[in-house]
Design an enzyme around this catalytic site. Structure first.
Site, PDB file in Angstrom:
ATOM      1  N   ASP A   9      -9.794  22.100  15.494  1.00 39.88           N
ATOM      2  CA  ASP A   9      -8.845  21.048  15.884  1.00 39.88           C
ATOM      3  C   ASP A   9      -8.916  20.683  17.367  1.00 39.88           C
ATOM      4  OD1 ASP A   9      -7.867  23.633  16.322  1.00 39.88           O
ATOM      5  OD2 ASP A   9      -5.779  23.016  16.215  1.00 39.88           O
ATOM      6  N   GLU A  21      -5.690  25.584  14.870  1.00 41.65           N
ATOM      7  CA  GLU A  21      -5.531  26.746  15.758  1.00 41.65           C
ATOM      8  C   GLU A  21      -4.538  26.410  16.850  1.00 41.65           C
ATOM      9  OE1 GLU A  21      -5.446  29.126  19.042  1.00 41.65           O
ATOM     10  OE2 GLU A  21      -6.494  27.238  19.231  1.00 41.65           O
TER      11      GLU A  21
HETATM   12 ZN   LIG Z   1      -6.880  25.632  23.213  1.00 42.34          ZN
HETATM   13 ZN   LIG Z   2      -9.203  27.015  21.851  1.00 40.64          ZN
END
Ligand SMILES: [Zn+2]
Ligand SMILES: [Zn+2]
Length: 411
Positions: free
Chosen positions: A99, A157
């Site tokens: 991401d 994440e």
């Molecule tokens: Zn990051």
């Molecule tokens: Zn990262």
């Protein structure tokens, strides 16, 4: 940049602050141009957490074209795939996050983001490129491996939650995963170096939210109201003593208030203030004490001011702990590949990464791969609108990842 120009640049002399680049095998070298092109393609069209559908499509399409097994979406916008070795053995997980961040890119490069307000400012585009290269090369030479390599291209994440969802979707089962590895590019360290840490390596992030309620009124008659802004101001300052006065000097704690919001108009006593912040810790007991002391401070200060409060917290992932055995494997391979001077140590990082969720369940190691831009004027921290990394780290990272997989699956 065409692959040929890129290769020429690979062989160009280093500036003095750089490290010599370790040699990579011909099959990795051949992928250089493709890795750079892939990374740039992903960089041009970054996607926020849980919206990685375009990235997912690219990953699915490549893995299927190369003939990997069990290629399928996982956790909505993620992808998983499997490489079965020629002989039975253990199963290793390789994790890459996918991401981007809600940042407007300010780099003037031909591969700059074309999505307004969204940018790959952490290097996850590079993580995907390296993992795809790894999938291709490991699949090509699967006959020589003992055991299996499971890939997870993990969504979300940055917002956290992606790793947990992949685990709930069964990524660590069938075949049952024995160990996990992953890397994060590191634009602070030179290309050709790696940072490996055993034990706690990254913090547990705990989000906190505090609402302070007073009583509104006319700003000209403060005695009739309870000023939530005055109470909140004292709370922010008093919270700083949780770290300075309630934490042992050997324990690491960060407590930051990141947002504060309240009031309607210049001549109205604010009735409510809402604040959010983060706490970073490396130990569950320290976290527990920090939360208790923080709430005590909020309760005490607001009571003294006649206000009331709500305090809530959420720890999205545990402390990232690298397993001693797996870290020893990474370190051994790193010394062989990067040389002793290329293997760096650092104090645990107060950043957080939900790779921690995988490492809580299976032994593993998450390490940082140096990728500092060669030009000083292009060096910016991760999450900065001008963040970029040295693309030579893609080939270096791919070779090192291959060596780790071989080290684990063909002992
Ligand atoms: Zn990051
Ligand atoms: Zn990262």
């Amino acid at each position: 940049m065409t692959p040929d120009v890129y290769l020429a640049e690979l062989q160009a002399p280093m500036s003095t602050s750089s490290r010599p680049l370790p040699a990579v095998r011909p099959s990795v070298r051949k992928l250089t141009g493709e890795l750079v092109a892939l990374r740039r393609d992903l960089h041009r069209r970054p996607e926020l957490s849980w919206q990685e559908t375009g990235t997912q499509e690219v990953v699915l399409e490549r893995l299927r074209a190369w003939g990997l097994e069990d290629v399928r979406p996982i956790a909505d916008t993620g992808v998983t795939a499997l490489v079965h070795g020629g002989r039975p053995g253990r199963t290793l997980l390789w994790r890459a996050d996918m991401d981007a961040l809600p940042i407007q890119e300010r780099n003037d490069v031909e591969y700059a983001s074309t999505s307004p307000g969204v940018m790959h400012a952490c290097g996850h585009d590079g993580h995907v490129a390296i993992a795809l290269g790894l999938a291709r090369l490991v699949h090509d030479r699967r006959e020589s491996l003992e055991g299996s390599l499971r890939f997870v291209f993990q969504p979300a994440e940055e917002s956290a939650g992606g790793a947990q969802r992949c685990i709930e979707a069964g990524v660590l089962e069938a075949p049952s995963v024995d160990a996990a590895l992953g890397l994060h590019l590191d634009a602070d360290e030179p290309t050709g170096a790696v940072v490996v840490m055993a034990g706690p390596a990254m913090a547990a992030p705990t989000a906190i939210a505090i609402t302070i309620r007073g009583r509104g009124g006319h700003a000209a008659q403060p005695q009739e109201g309870i000023d939530a802004i005055a109470a909140a101001s004292q709370v922010v300052m008093a919270l700083q003593t949780v770290v300075s006065r309630s934490t042992g000097p050997a324990d690491t704690v960060v407590l930051t208030i990141g947002t504060i919001e309240g009031g309607e108009r210049h001549n109205i006593i604010a009735e409510q203030v809402r604040m959010t912040g983060t706490i970073r810790t490396f130990d569950a007991k320290v976290l527990e004490r920090t939360l208790r002391r923080a709430e005590d401070v909020v309760a005490g200060v607001t009571a003294a001011m006649g206000a009331t409060y709500e305090f809530s917290h959420y720890t999205s992932c545990p402390v990232l702990v690298n397993d001693a055995g797996m870290t020893a494997l990474v370190e051994r391979e790193a010394r062989a590949f990067f040389g002793d001077e290329g293997v760096l140590r650092r104090a645990p990082n107060t950043g957080a990464d939900d790779m921690a969720c995988f490492l809580e369940r299976v032994p593993g190691c998450y390490f940082f791969l140096g990728a500092r831009p060669r030009q000083r004027s292009r060096r910016f921290p991760h999450h900065h609108p001008r963040f970029d990394f040295d693309e030579r780290a893609l080939t270096v990272g791919l070779e090192f990842a291959l060596r780790l997989v071989e080290g684990y699956l063909s002992p």
